[in-house]
Every structure is written in C-alpha cells, then in structure tokens.
Design a protein around this motif. Structure first.
Motif, PDB file in Angstrom:
ATOM      1  N   THR A  69       0.833  -1.211   0.000  1.00 45.06           N
ATOM      2  CA  THR A  69       0.000   0.000   0.000  1.00 45.06           C
ATOM      3  C   THR A  69       0.864   1.256   0.000  1.00 45.06           C
ATOM      4  N   SER A  70       2.013   1.178   0.663  1.00 45.30           N
ATOM      5  CA  SER A  70       2.901   2.344   0.779  1.00 45.30           C
ATOM      6  C   SER A  70       3.468   2.798  -0.560  1.00 45.30           C
ATOM      7  N   ALA A  71       3.396   1.933  -1.573  1.00 44.85           N
ATOM      8  CA  ALA A  71       3.950   2.275  -2.890  1.00 44.85           C
ATOM      9  C   ALA A  71       2.877   2.691  -3.885  1.00 44.85           C
ATOM     10  N   VAL A  72       1.619   2.769  -3.440  1.00 47.74           N
ATOM     11  CA  VAL A  72       0.498   3.059  -4.342  1.00 47.74           C
ATOM     12  C   VAL A  72      -0.112   4.418  -3.995  1.00 47.74           C
ATOM     13  N   GLU A  73      -0.306   5.245  -5.020  1.00 47.64           N
ATOM     14  CA  GLU A  73      -0.871   6.585  -4.804  1.00 47.64           C
ATOM     15  C   GLU A  73      -2.392   6.597  -4.918  1.00 47.64           C
ATOM     16  N   GLN A  74      -2.904   5.831  -5.870  1.00 44.66           N
ATOM     17  CA  GLN A  74      -4.334   5.910  -6.175  1.00 44.66           C
ATOM     18  C   GLN A  74      -4.820   4.550  -6.664  1.00 44.66           C
ATOM     19  N   ILE A  75      -6.065   4.218  -6.331  1.00 43.84           N
ATOM     20  CA  ILE A  75      -6.652   2.982  -6.839  1.00 43.84           C
ATOM     21  C   ILE A  75      -8.013   3.280  -7.445  1.00 43.84           C
ATOM     22  N   SER A  76      -8.471   2.342  -8.258  1.00 46.82           N
ATOM     23  CA  SER A  76      -9.714   2.546  -8.996  1.00 46.82           C
ATOM     24  C   SER A  76     -10.940   2.421  -8.094  1.00 46.82           C
ATOM     25  N   VAL A  77     -11.045   1.291  -7.429  1.00 47.51           N
ATOM     26  CA  VAL A  77     -12.226   1.027  -6.596  1.00 47.51           C
ATOM     27  C   VAL A  77     -11.803   0.170  -5.408  1.00 47.51           C
ATOM     28  N   ALA A  78     -12.450   0.394  -4.278  1.00 43.45           N
ATOM     29  CA  ALA A  78     -12.192  -0.420  -3.088  1.00 43.45           C
ATOM     30  C   ALA A  78     -13.516  -0.920  -2.530  1.00 43.45           C
ATOM     31  N   PHE A  79     -13.494  -2.163  -2.044  1.00 41.40           N
ATOM     32  CA  PHE A  79     -14.687  -2.781  -1.458  1.00 41.40           C
ATOM     33  C   PHE A  79     -14.406  -3.150  -0.009  1.00 41.40           C
ATOM     34  N   ASP A  80     -15.419  -2.968   0.836  1.00 43.20           N
ATOM     35  CA  ASP A  80     -15.236  -3.264   2.250  1.00 43.20           C
ATOM     36  C   ASP A  80     -16.595  -3.514   2.883  1.00 43.20           C
ATOM     37  N   GLY A  81     -16.582  -4.060   4.071  1.00 38.87           N
ATOM     38  CA  GLY A  81     -17.812  -4.226   4.824  1.00 38.87           C
ATOM     39  C   GLY A  81     -17.882  -3.201   5.946  1.00 38.87           C
ATOM     40  N   CYS A  82     -18.942  -3.250   6.732  1.00 37.82           N
ATOM     41  CA  CYS A  82     -19.055  -2.371   7.899  1.00 37.82           C
ATOM     42  C   CYS A  82     -20.114  -2.932   8.833  1.00 37.82           C
ATOM     43  N   ASP A  83     -20.207  -2.378  10.020  1.00 33.57           N
ATOM     44  CA  ASP A  83     -21.220  -2.823  10.983  1.00 33.57           C
ATOM     45  C   ASP A  83     -22.568  -2.162  10.713  1.00 33.57           C
ATOM     46  N   GLU A  84     -22.510  -0.937  10.197  1.00 28.34           N
ATOM     47  CA  GLU A  84     -23.744  -0.193   9.939  1.00 28.34           C
ATOM     48  C   GLU A  84     -23.450   0.942   8.973  1.00 28.34           C
ATOM     49  N   VAL A  85     -24.383   1.190   8.061  1.00 29.85           N
ATOM     50  CA  VAL A  85     -24.261   2.316   7.129  1.00 29.85           C
ATOM     51  C   VAL A  85     -25.639   2.948   6.975  1.00 29.85           C
ATOM     52  N   ASP A  86     -25.667   4.274   6.871  1.00 36.65           N
ATOM     53  CA  ASP A  86     -26.968   4.935   6.761  1.00 36.65           C
ATOM     54  C   ASP A  86     -27.198   5.528   5.372  1.00 36.65           C
ATOM     55  N   GLU A  87     -28.350   6.151   5.198  1.00 35.65           N
ATOM     56  CA  GLU A  87     -28.757   6.649   3.879  1.00 35.65           C
ATOM     57  C   GLU A  87     -27.847   7.753   3.357  1.00 35.65           C
ATOM     58  N   SER A  88     -27.118   8.420   4.265  1.00 32.78           N
ATOM     59  CA  SER A  88     -26.145   9.434   3.852  1.00 32.78           C
ATOM     60  C   SER A  88     -24.764   8.824   3.612  1.00 32.78           C
ATOM     61  N   LEU A  89     -24.688   7.495   3.722  1.00 32.47           N
ATOM     62  CA  LEU A  89     -23.450   6.713   3.583  1.00 32.47           C
ATOM     63  C   LEU A  89     -22.425   7.027   4.664  1.00 32.47           C
ATOM     64  N   ASN A  90     -22.904   7.510   5.822  1.00 36.16           N
ATOM     65  CA  ASN A  90     -22.064   7.489   7.013  1.00 36.16           C
ATOM     66  C   ASN A  90     -21.977   6.027   7.444  1.00 36.16           C
TER      67      ASN A  90
END
Length: 227
Positions: A69-90
């Motif tokens: 990761t330390s050698a990369v400046e920018q990536i196209s897309v990232a995917f991840d999970g979370c415990d909770e997300v709301d309609e404002s994408l918080n």
C-alpha cells in the motif's frame, strides 16, 4: 447475511471492477467470495491493496498480485464491509480494529463501496456499535478524558487470547467508545479527530461513495457523494 446473499453481493461487486486496474479489498466473507470470482474471471486482470492480513493471504493463495500500500498513490475502486451504514453513507466499523488502514485505502480510491446486507442499512446511524479509536499509548488517559467530555464511554480493548491490551499492527492501542445519542455525526467525527493522540476513528463520514445493499429481494446500489 446468508452465504447465498453474500455470493450475490460479491457477483454484483465483480461487475464494478475494470480490468487492468488496482483495487482495494477489505476483510470478511463477502470479500472472500469476491476474490474467488476475480480468480475465476479469465478476462479480469487486477492488482490488489488490502488493510487485512487475512485478505492478503487469501489473494496470494488465489494467485492475485498484492501490492504494498505504501507504494500506491491511487486505486480505482475499493470494497469493504461495515457494521452499519446509513442513507447518507455514514458508516461505522468496529470489529477488526484496522480502520486506520481501511480509511487510508478508502481515501486512495476513486470509488469506495461498502458491501452489506439490508439489516445493516439504516436511515441514520444508531451507534449501537462503539466508535473505535486507534490511539497512541501515551495518550490513553488524556483521550479517555476528552471523549468523556464529548459524552462517550471509553473502554480499552483487550483480548481473552492475549495478556494485556490489544495492540494494532501500528503498535497503537484501541479504545472502544460508546455513545448513547449523537445529534451531529459529522461534528462528532471532527471532534474525535482533533483530540491529540487519536490516529483515526472507525466512524466513516464523507468516505464511502456507494453501498451495495443485499437482501432476499436482490441487490441495490445506493450512491452518495465523496468530498
């Protein structure tokens, strides 16, 4: 989220990946299915950055190239999970304790997409899960005092499998902070970030650009804006 729903969600995520790009992959079983589908797609060539040791190993086992990761400046897309997300994408993440690196990769990504089931999608964050702070060890008493002033109830994370405190890969401590009522989510995130000794928080505000919400009736894509 059942395995079938996770697989459907991962299939939808696969459609959002362009060949020849660098992508970010978080942790969790939905990501595991996505790795499998990337491997099976002969027309898709990608390189990966990840904050997760388990995901790194899984990618390597499946023949995917993992970059530092330390050698990369920018990536196209990232995917991840979370415990909770709301309609404002918080979004709120609590479990893994790798949110500092997750948020870094999210900031590097043109698109940061959360993969969740519909039970985790709420109109507004409920804060039934704690906000996790990665903090410098020397700042422990000070940070506990400051978050208490903000109405939080802090507890330092420990593990039954380890004597003493849970230490991150960065050598820092994790502080779980419970909030009963949060009137202004963005303000809370800002105030927590400003406490000296806090490296980062597991509260994601203006970070996610989209969320793939999976349920029995299928998958829908919720879009937001990223500052």
């Amino acid at each position: 989220m059942s395995d079938d729903i996770k697989k459907v969600c991962a299939r939808e995520a696969l459609k959002l990946i362009k060949t020849g790009t660098i992508i970010g992959l978080g942790g969790g079983s939905t990501i595991s299915y996505l790795i499998q589908y990337i491997k099976e797609d002969a027309n898709l060539e990608v390189k990966v950055v990840t904050p997760s040791v388990k995901t790194r190993l899984l990618c390597i086992q499946n023949g995917l190239e993992v970059l530092y990761t330390s050698a990369v400046e920018q990536i196209s897309v990232a995917f991840d999970g979370c415990d909770e997300v709301d309609e404002s994408l918080n979004a709120l993440k609590s479990g893994g304790g790798i949110h500092t690196k997750e948020k870094l990769i999210a900031s590097m990504a043109e698109d940061y997409i959360l993969l969740v089931d519909d039970t985790k999608f709420v109109s507004r964050l409920t804060f039934k899960h704690p906000v996790v702070l990665e903090i410098l060890e020397d700042s422990l008493a000070y940070v506990q005092h400051k978050v208490a002033e903000l109405g939080g109830k802090p507890s330092i994370r420990t593990s039954a499998a380890k004597d003493g405190f849970t230490v991150t890969e960065n050598g820092n401590l994790l502080l779980d902070v419970h909030f009963e009522q949060v009137d202004d989510i963005a303000k809370l995130e800002s105030e927590l970030q400003q406490i000296r000794g806090v490296v980062d928080t597991s509260l994601f505000v203006n970070v996610a650009t989209k969320a793939l919400i999976a349920g029995e009736s299928g998958v829908r894509l919720v879009s937001g804006t990223k500052n």
